[in-house]
Design a protein around this motif. Structure first.
Motif, PDB file in Angstrom:
ATOM      1  N   UNK A  90       0.616   0.597  -2.882  1.00 30.71           N
ATOM      2  CA  UNK A  90       1.336   1.653  -2.160  1.00 30.71           C
ATOM      3  C   UNK A  90       1.306   2.964  -2.932  1.00 30.71           C
ATOM      4  N   UNK A  91       1.348   2.877  -4.258  1.00 32.46           N
ATOM      5  CA  UNK A  91       1.346   4.078  -5.091  1.00 32.46           C
ATOM      6  C   UNK A  91      -0.053   4.670  -5.278  1.00 32.46           C
ATOM      7  N   UNK A 127       3.247   2.111   3.757  1.00 35.46           N
ATOM      8  CA  UNK A 127       2.732   0.760   4.037  1.00 35.46           C
ATOM      9  C   UNK A 127       3.878  -0.183   4.412  1.00 35.46           C
ATOM     10  N   UNK A 128       3.542  -1.287   5.078  1.00 37.18           N
ATOM     11  CA  UNK A 128       4.551  -2.308   5.370  1.00 37.18           C
ATOM     12  C   UNK A 128       4.896  -3.102   4.120  1.00 37.18           C
ATOM     13  N   UNK A 129       3.915  -3.329   3.248  1.00 42.67           N
ATOM     14  CA  UNK A 129       4.171  -4.078   2.019  1.00 42.67           C
ATOM     15  C   UNK A 129       3.168  -5.199   1.841  1.00 42.67           C
ATOM     16  N   UNK A 146      -2.358   2.285  11.951  1.00 46.11           N
ATOM     17  CA  UNK A 146      -0.960   2.691  12.108  1.00 46.11           C
ATOM     18  C   UNK A 146      -0.036   1.492  12.309  1.00 46.11           C
ATOM     19  N   UNK A 152       4.692   1.709   8.426  1.00 44.57           N
ATOM     20  CA  UNK A 152       6.034   1.978   8.903  1.00 44.57           C
ATOM     21  C   UNK A 152       6.337   3.442   8.573  1.00 44.57           C
ATOM     22  N   UNK A 153       7.508   3.911   8.948  1.00 48.77           N
ATOM     23  CA  UNK A 153       7.891   5.269   8.574  1.00 48.77           C
ATOM     24  C   UNK A 153       9.241   5.244   7.891  1.00 48.77           C
ATOM     25  N   UNK A 154       9.383   5.994   6.817  1.00 47.41           N
ATOM     26  CA  UNK A 154      10.707   6.131   6.220  1.00 47.41           C
ATOM     27  C   UNK A 154      11.140   7.584   6.368  1.00 47.41           C
TER      28      UNK A 154
END
Lengths: 418, 418
Positions: free
Chosen positions: A22-23, A116-118, A401, A405-407
């Motif tokens: 993710x980073x 990302x979702x993870x 997409x 997700x969106x934060x």
């Protein structure tokens, strides 16, 4: 082997790797994809050898020809995997995009950042090329992946996993960002779908039986694709040429796909005129028709459809045909029997087109277009991890997409709430 | 009473009503909301009588004062319900919006249309005003609703249900578009969360225990909100004035909300300077501090925090305080103990702010702003059905959009796939 302990390890490692992925920058993730492509190209010999072992045990275990075909890694399929990785690398990175940034009356600035979702778990059947395809989409979208392919492809999948590991390592990403489960024990699937601590979403790819089983037992969200019982409705105001083109293409362009039409609905007002033309066209393509009683009055040579036909996904050159009472009859039939995948109306009438789009509750609704267009590439998503027949999270073709997700992001300057 | 049969009826009726609601115009749905507001205003006497019955049995069943308070429908709360309905009616209608419409190389035009989810099940505890609030948001977004409130509010909820039925009927919508479950039998909840045929999503509202139980047993997707263990990290490059303002507001503006700060993280470089100022400010507000060992060196009067404090949602004037090694220490602590709800950094340093936003995996990440801003109204959603700590579908404050989905619409002119 203690499957529960092994899977908990896999999950823990995926969770740890997920933060690193993710980073990571766009460039690093693309480098991993391109390095994997190189690694596959270099490992052609190893891949062929591993695949030969799978094919051999497949044959001695009595797999049928279709399954052996899906299992085979031909040089052309390896080329396609390599080309697929390069294409995914060339797609825009969805991660980090910030949208809808606005100032609020309080003075804070609020927007949404795509993240990302993870950890994504992928469960699939015999095709080993899915390993590369699914892993590449998850990696591109910043996720860690746990892959569980069919046991008959275990050696091929492990050989592919080595190439993925090499690609990740060359880009400086943790090897656990993509893990291919090493055991063929079915208990591993049971663990994978019940570890919400370690897995954020499951994407099953395969037959309806597999997907129903996984959805029933999962304790983790599932992006699922059940069946595709797709309809074309030919309205009385249809242009007959467009009607023929759309109906024939929707059924015959490919038989085995989920966006293939399985039931044709024809307005009673024009059934007498257009059904004979359609019957000719389908006869030429050797498509077997099964009609309702009114269809049989117009086409006496056609076999009678049973109630079961309206809810059957043939995936074959068979087509159910029903004469309906106008748009209401068509919408009524579709909302009762459709699998909410893709349904199309052929009409020149503006109001009927508009009503069809609004009132048919399917993931793709079309006017004057072939149902075969319901596809991530045709829609411009650049990639497709599957087609969702769910309503939650992702609906219809799922591209990058759908794996994100969106934060909310909030910028202030010492702002406090009063 | 056969609960399974009753709930299947309720589900079937909701499913049927859902198509009517989905097809209804914005004006009709707004009319139903406004007519419900009128009906509540007219029914004040009935509402008070029903509520008095609930309060009486509540008292004789030994409910505590906090619970009795939540249960009470004061005239001011009825006013607020009426005002809430009018506000929801005035919000823009999310349904039918078409976005991202583009031409594809094949010639088809593809876009996405926002559509209702279908049937939404809401499970909540004693507050009867949630009945109106949840029903109004679901109706506005074109969905049918099945509501199951706490058994202690059964008479109040049934009285409110009658007002909702009157509102729906005046607008010509089916009364089953909003159903309040008539039985207090807990088996009804078990049925509601295991009817994927009839229910598209469950939104539980209440304590963590309720939500965990529902998530564990549901066979329907759940939009869930677990705990809010929110952090403020004061970086060494923080402006001390902003740091004090944000930290104090995040903790003390309200104690019982999920977006209240529960742990304060302070960079070791400035801990010696800023912790005494913070301690003073919190002492004035009568907030009890529980510190890590380094905090105790600076603030010897403070009680020691145990390992458990880092993962406790106090919902009270208690604050855990930890001195960390810079940004990495803060992010490490947050990604380990945070409930991924809301976390804020106070800093003037651009790169650290940017890293915090990217690397903290929470539904709201903030710079120089109070965690108390994490709220649907503050974010401009116009309404809030809850705050999601999930990553799938909706993350963070959930407004009307979280109760909708998108389907693909395709326009062609007889286009076929080649």
């Amino acid at each position: 082997m203690d499957i529960a302990a092994y899977m908990a390890d896999v999950g823990q490692q995926a969770r740890e790797a997920a933060s690193a992925v993710a980073r990571s920058t766009t460039a690093v993730r693309n480098q991993a994809l391109l390095a994997t492509a190189e690694a596959l190209d270099t490992a052609r010999g190893d891949l062929a050898a591993a695949n030969a072992r799978d094919l051999e045990s497949g044959r001695s275990n009595g797999l049928d020809d279709a399954m052996l075909d899906r299992l085979e890694l031909t040089p052309a399929r390896i080329d396609a995997m390599i080309e697929g990785l390069r294409q995914v690398a060339s797609l825009p990175d969805p991660i980090g995009e910030i949208t809808d940034m606005t100032y609020r009356p309080s003075g804070i600035q609020v927007g949404r950042m795509r993240v990302p979702l993870g950890v994504i778990g992928i469960i699939y059947e015999s095709r080993p090329n899915v390993t590369v395809e699914a892993a590449s989409l998850c990696l591109k979208s910043g996720n860690a992946t746990i892959l569980r392919g069919g046991s008959e492809a275990i050696h091929s999948n492990q050989a592919i996993a080595e190439c993925l590991a090499r690609g990740l390592s060359e880009a400086g990403l943790p090897g656990n960002a993509v893990q291919v489960i090493k055991t063929t024990d079915r208990a591993a699937v049971g663990e994978l779908i019940t570890m919400p601590r370690f897995v954020d979403v499951i994407v099953p790819r395969g037959g309806k039986g597999l997907i129903e089983r996984i959805s029933r037992d999962a304790r983790v969200p599932v992006i699922k694709h059940l069946d595709g019982i797709c309809h074309v409705y030919i309205d009385s105001h249809a242009d007959p040429e467009k009607a023929l083109a759309v109906a024939v293409n929707s059924k015959t362009q490919r038989y085995g796909t989920c966006n293939t039409m399985e039931t044709l609905l024809v307005d009673q007002e024009i059934a007498g005129d257009i059904l004979p033309l359609l019957a000719n066209a389908f006869r030429e393509k050797e498509v077997e028709l099964r009609g309702c009683s009114r269809t049989l009055e117009i086409l006496p040579d056609v076999a009678a459809a049973s109630e079961e036909d309206w809810s059957t996904e043939y995936l074959a050159p068979i087509l159910a045909v029903k004469v309906v009472h106008g748009l209401d009859g068509a919408i009524g039939h579709i909302n009762c029997y459709s699998s909410q995948h893709t349904d199309s109306i052929v009409t020149e009438n503006y109001t009927r087109a508009r009503r069809f789009l609004t009132e048919v509750d399917s993931s793709s609704v079309m006017v004057n277009a072939s149902t075969r267009f319901a596809d991530g590439f045709e829609y411009g998503l650049g990639a497709e991890i599957g087609i969702s027949t769910d309503k939650i999270h992702a609906r219809g073709p799922v591209g990058l997409e759908g794996l994100t997700s969106q934060k909310y992001v909030v910028f202030g300057d010492g702002h406090i709430r009063t």
